[in-house]
Design a protein around this motif. Structure first.
Motif, mmCIF file in Angstrom:
data_model
loop_
_atom_site.group_PDB
_atom_site.id
_atom_site.type_symbol
_atom_site.label_atom_id
_atom_site.label_comp_id
_atom_site.label_asym_id
_atom_site.label_seq_id
_atom_site.Cartn_x
_atom_site.Cartn_y
_atom_site.Cartn_z
ATOM 1 N N UNK A 119 0.833 -1.219 0.000
ATOM 2 C CA UNK A 119 0.000 0.000 0.000
ATOM 3 C C UNK A 119 0.855 1.251 0.000
ATOM 4 N N UNK A 120 1.906 1.212 0.827
ATOM 5 C CA UNK A 120 2.774 2.382 0.972
ATOM 6 C C UNK A 120 3.468 2.736 -0.349
ATOM 7 N N UNK A 121 3.872 1.709 -1.098
ATOM 8 C CA UNK A 121 4.649 1.967 -2.323
ATOM 9 C C UNK A 121 3.771 2.190 -3.553
ATOM 10 N N UNK A 177 8.483 -11.066 -1.625
ATOM 11 C CA UNK A 177 7.858 -9.941 -2.351
ATOM 12 C C UNK A 177 7.208 -10.407 -3.648
ATOM 13 N N UNK A 178 7.703 -11.517 -4.201
ATOM 14 C CA UNK A 178 7.180 -11.944 -5.505
ATOM 15 C C UNK A 178 5.713 -12.387 -5.419
ATOM 16 N N UNK A 179 5.228 -12.659 -4.199
ATOM 17 C CA UNK A 179 3.835 -13.112 -4.045
ATOM 18 C C UNK A 179 2.843 -11.947 -4.063
ATOM 19 N N UNK A 180 3.335 -10.720 -4.040
ATOM 20 C CA UNK A 180 2.456 -9.544 -3.983
ATOM 21 C C UNK A 180 2.642 -8.777 -5.291
ATOM 22 N N UNK A 181 1.649 -8.868 -6.211
ATOM 23 C CA UNK A 181 1.857 -8.398 -7.581
ATOM 24 C C UNK A 181 2.406 -6.985 -7.701
ATOM 25 N N UNK A 182 1.895 -6.055 -6.873
ATOM 26 C CA UNK A 182 2.373 -4.685 -7.023
ATOM 27 C C UNK A 182 3.786 -4.513 -6.455
ATOM 28 N N UNK A 183 4.182 -5.425 -5.566
ATOM 29 C CA UNK A 183 5.577 -5.418 -5.091
ATOM 30 C C UNK A 183 6.476 -6.085 -6.125
ATOM 31 N N UNK A 206 8.055 -4.093 -8.927
ATOM 32 C CA UNK A 206 9.069 -3.072 -8.648
ATOM 33 C C UNK A 206 10.274 -3.661 -7.894
ATOM 34 N N UNK A 207 10.352 -4.984 -7.819
ATOM 35 C CA UNK A 207 11.322 -5.587 -6.889
ATOM 36 C C UNK A 207 12.413 -6.416 -7.532
ATOM 37 N N UNK A 208 13.547 -6.427 -6.823
ATOM 38 C CA UNK A 208 14.571 -7.449 -7.005
ATOM 39 C C UNK A 208 14.474 -8.394 -5.816
ATOM 40 N N UNK A 209 14.373 -9.691 -6.101
ATOM 41 C CA UNK A 209 14.487 -10.700 -5.044
ATOM 42 C C UNK A 209 15.934 -11.183 -5.071
ATOM 43 N N UNK A 210 16.582 -11.167 -3.898
ATOM 44 C CA UNK A 210 17.994 -11.573 -3.826
ATOM 45 C C UNK A 210 18.105 -12.852 -3.002
ATOM 46 N N UNK A 242 11.981 1.532 -6.115
ATOM 47 C CA UNK A 242 12.438 0.154 -6.363
ATOM 48 C C UNK A 242 12.605 -0.531 -5.016
ATOM 49 N N UNK A 243 12.190 -1.789 -4.961
ATOM 50 C CA UNK A 243 12.312 -2.539 -3.709
ATOM 51 C C UNK A 243 13.397 -3.606 -3.877
ATOM 52 N N UNK A 244 14.393 -3.568 -2.988
ATOM 53 C CA UNK A 244 15.404 -4.630 -2.982
ATOM 54 C C UNK A 244 15.033 -5.535 -1.815
ATOM 55 N N UNK A 245 14.659 -6.758 -2.120
ATOM 56 C CA UNK A 245 14.215 -7.677 -1.084
ATOM 57 C C UNK A 245 15.284 -8.753 -0.873
ATOM 58 N N UNK A 246 15.987 -8.622 0.236
ATOM 59 C CA UNK A 246 17.068 -9.554 0.559
ATOM 60 C C UNK A 246 16.427 -10.763 1.238
ATOM 61 N N UNK A 247 16.324 -11.865 0.489
ATOM 62 C CA UNK A 247 15.618 -13.060 0.982
ATOM 63 C C UNK A 247 16.573 -14.244 1.122
ATOM 64 N N UNK A 248 17.814 -13.951 1.535
ATOM 65 C CA UNK A 248 18.804 -15.034 1.572
ATOM 66 C C UNK A 248 18.433 -16.151 2.555
#
Ligand code: PMP
Ligand code: GLN
Length: 380
Positions: free
Chosen positions: A185-187, A213-219, A222-226, A193-199
């Motif tokens: 909602x906030x974004x 983040x990949x499970x939330x379409x609007x996220x 705009x995201x990189x999953x790392x 751009x969202x950098x999501x560190x999911x190590x």
């Protein structure tokens, strides 16, 4: 010769400082996050096979195609989400290189990047090297919950990127589905751009689910999953990971990646592609580490350290305020030198080195090491 440092306030990373001290004093090293047990022999054999089968020259710039396809399949299986292997995945030299390259590809002087503290220590120097400004949101011990209204107040027209990390290092906490929805909602309506560190995506406890983040379409858009194979397959020294993003973002990433490393270790990529064919190799990880967390906590339950059990990752925070009020860096050093056990002080990851009298202990260790560690902690 005189030169002005580009990072005048940066010293040696705490992970090197504490691991070196542990070695010098022959202390149990529960500081830097790495397992002290072997990676699966099957995976090691697959690397030898790959070398013997000729995977010894440069890989394609984005990574070995079989590995990218295996990563695509993993996202489909786990999250029912599609990342195209040709244009939306790049294999990197660990998560660290992915993070540095993402930041370098997008952050210009004066751009603001919002991070949550305590924060893993590679984010801020990468932002600074690109002329960006780190804006911190400090989370409070012991639960490290996010106040999304407070976060919203720090977002403005200069905010170019936000970095999140769930399960979180060093706190061992996770973002809930509600956190992710509030973030979405906030974004909404911004170009952030969202950098999501999911190590630590595969290390999550007590039947909770990882919120990628990949499970939330609007996220996702705009995201990189790392991600990091080192964390998942017990081989942090191999330094292999990857990132995924929509193709427009990934194209910008690859403009930098091709001149940063071009490509990464080829035989290990081929081995990981083969190893990923069996999902049990990563699906059993939460159970494996939950048992270690529970063993460690049951052994120290009568000690003077206080704790809230970690929700994910392989770090347990211990509060030592019943023992001493000395500052956490001094206490961590004293523990290493006098008591022969090394941990990481959290203040180094906080705004203005906020000291909550807590240390981080890595429980990715053999049961025997955890028992020895507990004996020491119980005696303090
Ligand atoms: N992010 C976090 C939160 C980490 O804990 C680490 C350390 N594994 C990294 C990134 C870097 O991962 P890698 O070792 O794959 O570079
Ligand atoms: N990620 C590891 C940790 O948190 C350390 C990696 C490193 O030494 N840079 O301890």
């Amino acid at each position: 010769m005189h030169h002005n440092s580009k990072l005048p306030h940066v010293g040696t990373t705490i992970f090197t400082v504490m691991s070196t001290l542990a070695q010098q004093h022959n202390a149990l090293n529960l500081s830097q996050g790495f397992p002290n047990f072997k990676s699966d022999q099957k995976l090691i054999d697959l690397v030898t096979n790959a070398m013997n089968s000729g995977y010894n020259q440069y890989a394609p710039m984005a990574g070995n195609l079989e590995l990218r396809v295996a990563i695509t399949n993993k996202f489909e299986k786990l999250y029912n989400i599609s990342y195209h292997p040709d244009s939306e995945i790049t294999v990197t030299s660990g998560a660290t290189q992915a993070i540095f390259t993402i930041i370098s590809a997008f952050i210009k002087p004066e751009d603001e990047v919002l991070i949550f503290r305590p924060a893993y220590d590679c984010y801020e120097p990468a932002i600074a090297l690109n002329g960006g400004k780190t804006i911190s949101v400090q989370l409070e011990a012991p639960h490290y919950q996010v106040d999304w209204t407070a976060v919203a107040k720090k977002v403005n027209s200069k905010t170019k990127m936000m970095i999140i990390n769930t399960p979180q290092n060093p706190s061992g906490t996770i973002f809930s589905e509600e956190d992710m929805l509030k973030l979405q909602d906030l974004l909404k309506g911004t170009d952030i751009i969202l950098l999501s560190d999911e190590v630590y995506e595969h290390i999550i406890f007590d039947d909770k689910n990882h919120q990628s983040v990949c499970m939330f379409p609007d996220l996702k858009s705009r995201s990189f999953v790392v991600a990091s194979f080192g964390k998942t397959f017990h081989n942090t020294g191999w330094k292999l990971g990857y990132c995924c993003a929509p193709k427009e973002l990934m194209a910008e990433f690859q403009k930098v990646h091709q001149f940063n490393v071009f490509c990464v270790n080829h035989p290990m990529q081929k081995a990981l592609a083969d190893y990923l064919q069996d999902p049990n190799h990563y699906l059993q990880l939460s159970t494996f580490y939950q048992r270690k967390r529970d063993l460690f906590l049951s052994l120290i339950k009568d000690s003077r350290f206080k704790f809230t059990p970690a929700e994910g990752a392989y770090f347990q925070i211990l509060d030592y305020s019943n023992i001493t009020m000395e500052n956490d860096v001094d206490f961590a050093k004293r523990l290493t030198i006098d008591h022969k056990i090394a941990a990481i002080p959290l203040s180094v990851f906080n705004t203005d080195n906020l000291d909550n009298k807590v240390l981080r202990f890595c429980f990715a260790k053999t049961d025997d090491t955890l028992k020895q560690a507990a004996d020491i902690l119980n005696s303090i």
